[in-house]
Design a protein around this motif. Structure first.
Motif, PDB file in Angstrom:
ATOM      1  N   PRO A 180       0.824  -1.214   0.000  1.00 25.26           N
ATOM      2  CA  PRO A 180       0.000   0.000   0.000  1.00 25.26           C
ATOM      3  C   PRO A 180       0.858   1.264   0.000  1.00 25.26           C
ATOM      4  CG  PRO A 180      -0.785  -1.560   1.655  1.00 25.26           C
ATOM      5  CD  PRO A 180       0.524  -2.086   1.148  1.00 25.26           C
ATOM      6  N   GLN A 181       0.660   2.100  -1.025  1.00 25.84           N
ATOM      7  CA  GLN A 181       1.442   3.330  -1.191  1.00 25.84           C
ATOM      8  C   GLN A 181       2.947   3.057  -1.216  1.00 25.84           C
ATOM      9  OE1 GLN A 181       0.175   6.331   1.652  1.00 25.84           O
ATOM     10  NE2 GLN A 181      -1.952   5.645   1.524  1.00 25.84           N
ATOM     11  N   GLY A 182       3.337   1.846  -1.580  1.00 25.70           N
ATOM     12  CA  GLY A 182       4.747   1.489  -1.604  1.00 25.70           C
ATOM     13  C   GLY A 182       5.371   1.403  -0.225  1.00 25.70           C
ATOM     14  N   HIS A 183       4.540   1.371   0.813  1.00 25.79           N
ATOM     15  CA  HIS A 183       5.022   1.377   2.200  1.00 25.79           C
ATOM     16  C   HIS A 183       5.353  -0.040   2.656  1.00 25.79           C
ATOM     17  CE1 HIS A 183       5.053   2.167   6.565  1.00 25.79           C
ATOM     18  NE2 HIS A 183       4.264   1.100   6.674  1.00 25.79           N
ATOM     19  N   VAL A 184       6.625  -0.286   2.928  1.00 21.48           N
ATOM     20  CA  VAL A 184       7.054  -1.583   3.453  1.00 21.48           C
ATOM     21  C   VAL A 184       7.137  -1.472   4.972  1.00 21.48           C
ATOM     22  CG1 VAL A 184       8.898  -3.292   3.490  1.00 21.48           C
ATOM     23  CG2 VAL A 184       8.330  -2.120   1.352  1.00 21.48           C
ATOM     24  N   PRO A 185       6.417  -2.305   5.718  1.00 21.15           N
ATOM     25  CA  PRO A 185       6.406  -2.176   7.180  1.00 21.15           C
ATOM     26  C   PRO A 185       7.800  -2.290   7.781  1.00 21.15           C
ATOM     27  CG  PRO A 185       4.672  -3.662   6.448  1.00 21.15           C
ATOM     28  CD  PRO A 185       5.522  -3.372   5.248  1.00 21.15           C
ATOM     29  N   GLN A 186       8.066  -1.431   8.741  1.00 20.20           N
ATOM     30  CA  GLN A 186       9.324  -1.469   9.481  1.00 20.20           C
ATOM     31  C   GLN A 186       9.193  -2.455  10.624  1.00 20.20           C
ATOM     32  OE1 GLN A 186      12.337  -0.286   9.507  1.00 20.20           O
ATOM     33  NE2 GLN A 186      12.487   1.698   8.538  1.00 20.20           N
ATOM     34  N   LEU A 187      10.132  -3.363  10.732  1.00 22.37           N
ATOM     35  CA  LEU A 187      10.145  -4.284  11.869  1.00 22.37           C
ATOM     36  C   LEU A 187      10.802  -3.614  13.063  1.00 22.37           C
ATOM     37  CD1 LEU A 187      11.192  -7.671  10.238  1.00 22.37           C
ATOM     38  CD2 LEU A 187       8.903  -6.835  10.731  1.00 22.37           C
ATOM     39  N   PRO A 188      10.183  -3.689  14.245  1.00 14.43           N
ATOM     40  CA  PRO A 188      10.852  -3.161  15.435  1.00 14.43           C
ATOM     41  C   PRO A 188      12.164  -3.896  15.676  1.00 14.43           C
ATOM     42  CG  PRO A 188       8.548  -3.684  15.884  1.00 14.43           C
ATOM     43  CD  PRO A 188       8.874  -4.266  14.545  1.00 14.43           C
ATOM     44  N   PRO A 189      13.145  -3.246  16.297  1.00 14.14           N
ATOM     45  CA  PRO A 189      14.419  -3.921  16.583  1.00 14.14           C
ATOM     46  C   PRO A 189      14.188  -5.212  17.358  1.00 14.14           C
ATOM     47  CG  PRO A 189      14.577  -1.571  17.060  1.00 14.14           C
ATOM     48  CD  PRO A 189      13.130  -1.847  16.763  1.00 14.14           C
ATOM     49  N   VAL A 224       1.095 -15.998  13.841  1.00 11.17           N
ATOM     50  CA  VAL A 224       1.383 -15.445  15.162  1.00 11.17           C
ATOM     51  C   VAL A 224       1.873 -16.593  16.034  1.00 11.17           C
ATOM     52  CG1 VAL A 224       0.465 -14.177  17.130  1.00 11.17           C
ATOM     53  CG2 VAL A 224      -0.481 -13.774  14.840  1.00 11.17           C
ATOM     54  N   PHE A 225       3.024 -16.398  16.674  1.00 11.79           N
ATOM     55  CA  PHE A 225       3.648 -17.465  17.453  1.00 11.79           C
ATOM     56  C   PHE A 225       3.569 -17.172  18.937  1.00 11.79           C
ATOM     57  CE2 PHE A 225       5.850 -17.426  13.340  1.00 11.79           C
ATOM     58  CZ  PHE A 225       5.563 -18.716  12.920  1.00 11.79           C
ATOM     59  N   ARG A 233     -16.144 -12.412  14.370  1.00 15.47           N
ATOM     60  CA  ARG A 233     -16.249 -11.076  13.771  1.00 15.47           C
ATOM     61  C   ARG A 233     -14.851 -10.501  13.566  1.00 15.47           C
ATOM     62  NH1 ARG A 233     -20.975  -8.243  13.866  1.00 15.47           N
ATOM     63  NH2 ARG A 233     -19.826  -6.291  14.065  1.00 15.47           N
ATOM     64  N   PRO A 234     -14.631  -9.753  12.478  1.00  9.46           N
ATOM     65  CA  PRO A 234     -13.324  -9.131  12.275  1.00  9.46           C
ATOM     66  C   PRO A 234     -12.982  -8.168  13.405  1.00  9.46           C
ATOM     67  CG  PRO A 234     -14.608  -9.066  10.256  1.00  9.46           C
ATOM     68  CD  PRO A 234     -15.543  -9.520  11.346  1.00  9.46           C
ATOM     69  N   ILE A 235     -11.701  -7.957  13.597  1.00 10.42           N
ATOM     70  CA  ILE A 235     -11.221  -6.983  14.579  1.00 10.42           C
ATOM     71  C   ILE A 235     -10.688  -5.765  13.844  1.00 10.42           C
ATOM     72  CG2 ILE A 235     -10.688  -8.777  16.286  1.00 10.42           C
ATOM     73  CD1 ILE A 235      -7.729  -8.501  15.519  1.00 10.42           C
ATOM     74  N   SER A 236     -10.480  -4.685  14.558  1.00  7.60           N
ATOM     75  CA  SER A 236     -10.006  -3.444  13.940  1.00  7.60           C
ATOM     76  C   SER A 236      -8.513  -3.528  13.634  1.00  7.60           C
ATOM     77  CB  SER A 236     -10.266  -2.256  14.866  1.00  7.60           C
ATOM     78  OG  SER A 236      -9.393  -2.321  15.995  1.00  7.60           O
ATOM     79  N   TYR A 237      -8.079  -2.635  12.765  1.00  6.75           N
ATOM     80  CA  TYR A 237      -6.648  -2.558  12.448  1.00  6.75           C
ATOM     81  C   TYR A 237      -5.837  -2.233  13.697  1.00  6.75           C
ATOM     82  CZ  TYR A 237      -2.266  -0.579  10.736  1.00  6.75           C
ATOM     83  OH  TYR A 237      -0.944  -0.286  10.537  1.00  6.75           O
ATOM     84  N   GLU A 238      -6.345  -1.325  14.520  1.00  8.80           N
ATOM     85  CA  GLU A 238      -5.609  -0.959  15.726  1.00  8.80           C
ATOM     86  C   GLU A 238      -5.530  -2.133  16.694  1.00  8.80           C
ATOM     87  OE1 GLU A 238      -3.774   1.589  16.237  1.00  8.80           O
ATOM     88  OE2 GLU A 238      -4.340   2.566  14.356  1.00  8.80           O
ATOM     89  N   ALA A 239      -6.600  -2.914  16.776  1.00 10.76           N
ATOM     90  CA  ALA A 239      -6.569  -4.096  17.651  1.00 10.76           C
ATOM     91  C   ALA A 239      -5.539  -5.094  17.145  1.00 10.76           C
ATOM     92  CB  ALA A 239      -7.953  -4.730  17.720  1.00 10.76           C
ATOM     93  N   LEU A 240      -5.466  -5.272  15.820  1.00  6.62           N
ATOM     94  CA  LEU A 240      -4.451  -6.176  15.266  1.00  6.62           C
ATOM     95  C   LEU A 240      -3.056  -5.657  15.570  1.00  6.62           C
ATOM     96  CD1 LEU A 240      -3.700  -8.621  13.448  1.00  6.62           C
ATOM     97  CD2 LEU A 240      -3.643  -6.993  11.539  1.00  6.62           C
ATOM     98  N   THR A 241      -2.859  -4.356  15.417  1.00  4.13           N
ATOM     99  CA  THR A 241      -1.541  -3.764  15.681  1.00  4.13           C
ATOM    100  C   THR A 241      -1.105  -4.025  17.119  1.00  4.13           C
ATOM    101  OG1 THR A 241      -1.885  -2.052  14.003  1.00  4.13           O
ATOM    102  CG2 THR A 241      -0.232  -1.608  15.696  1.00  4.13           C
ATOM    103  N   ARG A 260      -2.029  -6.512  18.980  1.00  2.00           N
ATOM    104  CA  ARG A 260      -1.786  -7.936  19.196  1.00  2.00           C
ATOM    105  C   ARG A 260      -0.448  -8.390  18.633  1.00  2.00           C
ATOM    106  NH1 ARG A 260      -7.435 -11.370  18.289  1.00  2.00           N
ATOM    107  NH2 ARG A 260      -8.771 -10.038  19.566  1.00  2.00           N
ATOM    108  N   ILE A 261      -0.066  -7.894  17.456  1.00  2.00           N
ATOM    109  CA  ILE A 261       1.138  -8.409  16.808  1.00  2.00           C
ATOM    110  C   ILE A 261       2.340  -7.486  16.978  1.00  2.00           C
ATOM    111  CG2 ILE A 261      -0.252  -9.657  15.122  1.00  2.00           C
ATOM    112  CD1 ILE A 261       0.520  -7.583  13.026  1.00  2.00           C
ATOM    113  N   GLY A 262       2.122  -6.252  17.464  1.00  2.00           N
ATOM    114  CA  GLY A 262       3.235  -5.337  17.689  1.00  2.00           C
ATOM    115  C   GLY A 262       3.876  -4.820  16.423  1.00  2.00           C
ATOM    116  N   LEU A 263       3.101  -4.725  15.354  1.00  2.00           N
ATOM    117  CA  LEU A 263       3.657  -4.337  14.058  1.00  2.00           C
ATOM    118  C   LEU A 263       2.615  -3.536  13.289  1.00  2.00           C
ATOM    119  CD1 LEU A 263       5.987  -4.657  11.988  1.00  2.00           C
ATOM    120  CD2 LEU A 263       4.904  -6.784  11.248  1.00  2.00           C
ATOM    121  N   ARG A 264       2.996  -2.336  12.824  1.00  2.00           N
ATOM    122  CA  ARG A 264       2.104  -1.514  12.009  1.00  2.00           C
ATOM    123  C   ARG A 264       2.331  -1.881  10.549  1.00  2.00           C
ATOM    124  NH1 ARG A 264      -0.700   1.911  14.957  1.00  2.00           N
ATOM    125  NH2 ARG A 264      -1.676   2.712  13.069  1.00  2.00           N
ATOM    126  N   LEU A 265       1.319  -2.442   9.930  1.00  2.47           N
ATOM    127  CA  LEU A 265       1.450  -2.975   8.580  1.00  2.47           C
ATOM    128  C   LEU A 265       1.025  -2.004   7.493  1.00  2.47           C
ATOM    129  CD1 LEU A 265       0.076  -6.542   9.357  1.00  2.47           C
ATOM    130  CD2 LEU A 265       2.444  -5.967   8.793  1.00  2.47           C
TER     131      LEU A 265
END
Length: 250
Positions: A33-42, A182-183, A228-236, A238-243
């Motif tokens: 999306p918009q050429g945005h590649v998610p940054q992985l936290p250190p 998710v592990f 039911r689906p969850i929100s994008y913020e809820a997913l963020t 849970r996984i600790g990553l902004r996609l």
């Protein structure tokens, strides 16, 4: 293979591992999306390998021997008059672009867990999303697989994949789908290569035309059911990553 060639390949992989993920995805940045590649936290995932395919991209983990995530860019035209493709007898293949020690193998997925549980080779990017012959074949790379409980993979997860395609067929423009495992803190491991078994799967759907996003979450268990689906913020959270870039509407 000559010693010189082995040394050259090793140097190439070390160079790739040191590249920022954004630079390594230059060949398929348009899939994001918009050429945005998610940054992985250190320290999020060690030894990641970006892999570009014709119609999807995978950030692969040499630690878990599964994708960290996979991204697709789809629209309704991808499914118009598309032939229904059938898999061959055994279309799964080991990903030759990965160093041998980092690959998931066919032997891994023939193995069982210590209790005797067999696992499916669960597609992260579904073969059903790939309407062109080459992309369909590429989706059977073991770099695109996770060990999934058969009842979850063939039941509720398959329904989520089909529901996502139904939505895309009605959408007005590009829809980006980002999927991953998710592990837990101590994941079970499959086969001689010790492929990590996820405790859950997520599928994030982003409709760019409407700037709307939602996510499906499914435990990797025999009694899993579509919720039911969850929100994008809820997913963020849970996984600790902004996609996604920006903040889409839920």
């Amino acid at each position: 293979m000559s010693q010189m060639l082995r040394a050259g390949l090793a140097a190439a992989w070390l160079a790739l591992a040191s590249l920022p993920v954004q630079a390594a995805f230059d060949g398929c940045r348009a899939l994001f999306p918009q050429g945005h590649v998610p940054q992985l936290p250190p320290g999020f995932v060690h030894a990641t390998r970006p892999l570009c395919f014709d119609r999807f991209a995978i950030l692969y983990s040499a630690t878990s021997k599964t994708p960290v995530y996979a991204v697709e860019r789809l629209d309704r035209h991808d499914f118009e008059d598309a032939p229904r493709r059938k898999r061959g007898r055994n279309p799964f293949y080991e990903e030759a672009r990965l160093p041998r020690a980092e690959r998931a193998t066919l032997d891994d997925y023939r193995a069982t867990l210590p209790g005797g549980q067999r696992m499916d080779r669960g597609h992260v990017v579904p073969a059903g999303d790939m309407t062109e012959a080459r992309g369909f074949a590429q989706s059977f790379s073991l770099a695109n697989m996770v060990p999934q409980v058969p009842a979850a993979n063939q039941g509720p997860w398959n329904r989520i994949e089909q529901d996502t395609r139904r939505y895309i067929r009605r959408a007005r423009g590009d829809v980006y789908v980002i999927t991953g495992p998710v592990f837990g803190p101590r994941p079970a491991r499959l086969g001689p290569g010790q492929v990590w078994v996820p405790e859950a799967m997520f599928k994030l759907v982003y409709d760019a035309a409407g700037n709307r996003a939602w996510a499906h979450w499914l435990p990797n268990s025999a009694d899993a059911q579509v919720q039911r689906p969850i929100s994008y913020e809820a997913l963020t959270r849970r996984i600790g990553l902004r996609l996604l870039p920006g903040v889409p509407q839920d």
